[in-house]
Design a protein around this motif. Structure first.
Motif, PDB file in Angstrom:
ATOM      1  N   GLY A  20      81.287  58.145  48.607  1.00 46.35           N
ATOM      2  CA  GLY A  20      80.840  58.945  47.459  1.00 46.35           C
ATOM      3  C   GLY A  20      79.469  59.568  47.711  1.00 46.35           C
ATOM      4  N   THR A  24      77.625  63.809  48.699  1.00 48.31           N
ATOM      5  CA  THR A  24      76.393  64.422  48.212  1.00 48.31           C
ATOM      6  C   THR A  24      75.468  64.755  49.380  1.00 48.31           C
ATOM      7  N   GLY A 205      76.410  64.356  42.009  1.00 45.37           N
ATOM      8  CA  GLY A 205      77.677  64.064  41.339  1.00 45.37           C
ATOM      9  C   GLY A 205      77.663  64.493  39.870  1.00 45.37           C
ATOM     10  N   ASP A 207      78.286  62.895  37.401  1.00 45.76           N
ATOM     11  CA  ASP A 207      77.731  61.877  36.507  1.00 45.76           C
ATOM     12  C   ASP A 207      76.262  62.182  36.168  1.00 45.76           C
ATOM     13  N   SER A 233      82.559  67.056  41.695  1.00 40.53           N
ATOM     14  CA  SER A 233      83.405  66.099  40.981  1.00 40.53           C
ATOM     15  C   SER A 233      83.284  64.733  41.652  1.00 40.53           C
ATOM     16  N   LEU A 234      83.691  63.728  40.919  1.00 36.57           N
ATOM     17  CA  LEU A 234      83.627  62.374  41.500  1.00 36.57           C
ATOM     18  C   LEU A 234      84.934  62.100  42.243  1.00 36.57           C
ATOM     19  N   SER A 244      84.984  54.103  41.479  1.00 32.57           N
ATOM     20  CA  SER A 244      83.640  53.541  41.390  1.00 32.57           C
ATOM     21  C   SER A 244      83.573  52.061  41.783  1.00 32.57           C
TER      22      SER A 244
END
Ligand code: GLU
Length: 444
Positions: A20, A24, A205, A207, A233-234, A244
């Motif tokens: 994840g 980024t 992200g 979030d 997007s995640l 997650s």
């Protein structure tokens, strides 16, 4: 974009990098490199309890393994004076206030609001405290937290991935920027760094969308323009399930230990979630050239760790022998036959770890698979097998002799022989493999 383009990857050193965060890091890296700009590695370590040096080192090792080299490192723990100066400026222009509610009180307020069908936004009760009340609270409870007073207007920006965003600031709680114990929180530190370090593009992200809204206002209150923002997007699992909780098992170091190659990971991550197809790249320049943030969409991005294995296999298959020579001789493969062994194995591995079983097969012989109907056929074929050492003509000559003797041909001829010699349905070209075989167990 230009050589002024500055991006940053800003991990908190509270864990290792996983797929994840890699997304980024990679997007920010590629944007900076494509523009000929600057890529900063910013260590967000204002939390002294959770930040660990071990993770700082680990993050650097992982980025280096991937070849994502940074132009400079910044550490937030070394910039506390700058954050305090910004806090003073916010106090001076009336955008910063001290609040004393305990977590339990805040929780109760939130529950009451939710019960009344209202959004759980901080009610700004602290704004109406008199100086005397604050002094009393401070002596009873210690220093309060410092909240940024949002301007209750709409906050808008053109997001590089999500498109036009508009958030009603009244739907967001005034963010806490400094804790009661004086600890500077991420939002303030990030705002100060992004402006003082000349960051032009922030990719992170989705979030972080609400954080971005508040950060835009804080930057403005401090007299700065904000950078361009893009929120990717995640990642989800292959079935669309939230990833997650599993991200901890998808740490780069674990993938590395499983034999995943950097370019397999980079090639997948530079394209996943975009309208461009995943294409295996084996050099950074091509990866940079083919990257376009505009091609990414806002839908959740499915990630399947299994996809990394065939990509790794394809990456490895095109490596010259020199690149794998140490690994191969390390298995005990004699130097003289190393290149030959690589030629045979390269198309038949997913990771370099798979070389070991191919070498074991050559060195020790495979457990033969002989189907019941083929018992007599294999016995006959083994009688016709010439003595070792084999060479590249052995397979052709032997199968011709077996065909002649048994009348079998095509699949009925070749399949049982491969199964008897390798114990596998598929594998390298038998003609090339034969000279490497040192034991044939089927010979009895
Ligand atoms: N340290 C923050 C995080 O890891 C950085 C977010 C950002 O890019 O601003 O979530």
């Amino acid at each position: 974009m230009s050589s002024q383009t500055t991006t940053r990857f800003a991990p908190s050193p509270t864990g290792f990098i996983h797929v994840g965060n890699l997304r980024t890091a990679l997007m920010n890296y590629l944007i900076a490199r494509k523009a000929g700009g600057t890529f900063i590695l910013r260590i967000d370590d204002t939390d002294p309890e959770r930040s660990k040096e071990e993770y700082v080192d680990g993050i650097k090792q992982d980025l280096e393994w991937l070849g994502l080299h940074w132009d400079r490192v910044e550490r937030q723990s070394e910039r506390l004076d700058q954050y305090h100066a910004a806090a003073d400026a916010l106090r001076e222009n009336g955008r910063f206030y001290e609040a004393f509610e305990t977590p339990t009180e805040l929780d109760l307020k939130r529950k009451k609001q939710l019960n009344m069908g209202k959004p759980p936004v901080y009610d700004r009760a602290a704004l109406s405290l008199s100086d005397d009340e604050k002094t009393a609270l401070r002596s009873a409870r210690g220093d309060g937290v410092w909240r940024f007073k949002l301007d209750h207007a709409r906050i808008e920006w053109a997001d590089g991935i999500l498109g036009d965003i508009s958030i009603d600031a009244a739907s967001v709680s005034d963010p806490v920027l400094i804790r009661g114990d004086g600890q500077i929180l991420y939002t303030l530190a990030s705002v100060v760094d992004d402006t003082e370090m000349g960051v032009t593009h922030v990719v992170r992200g989705s979030d972080h969308v609400t954080n971005t809204a508040t950060q835009i206002q804080i930057m403005k209150a401090l007299g700065h323009d904000h950078p361009s923002f893009a929120h990717h997007s995640l990642l989800t699992g292959p079935q669309g399930e939230a990833l997650s909780k599993r991200l901890g098992t998808l740490a780069l170091r674990d993938l590395r230990a499983q034999g995943i190659e950097p370019f397999a990971l980079l090639s997948l991550m530079a394209r996943l979630g975009s309208s461009d197809p995943v294409e295996l790249r084996n050099d950074m320049a091509t990866l940079i050239e083919g990257f376009d943030i505009d091609h990414f969409g806002s839908a959740p991005t499915k990630f399947d760790v299994a996809d990394l294995f065939p990509l790794t296999g394809r990456y490895l298959s095109q490596l010259p022998y020199e690149d794998v020579a140490d690994r191969i001789t390390g298995l005990g493969v004699p130097e003289a036959i190393g290149p030959q062994f690589w030629g045979v194995a390269r198309e038949n591995i997913q990771t370099l770890g798979d070389l070991e079983s191919w070498w074991a097969l050559c060195r020790d012989g495979a457990e033969p698979i002989i189907e019941e109907d083929d018992t007599a056929f294999i016995a006959q074929a083994m009688d016709l097998l010439p003595d070792m050492p084999f060479d590249e003509s052995t397979w052709g000559a032997w199968t011709a002799a077996v065909k002649e003797a048994t009348g079998r041909k095509g699949r009925g001829l070749f399949r049982p022989l491969r199964l008897a010699l390798t114990g596998q349905e598929h594998g390298p070209e038998m003609a090339a493999l034969m000279p490497l075989l040192q034991v044939i167990k089927a010979k009895g």
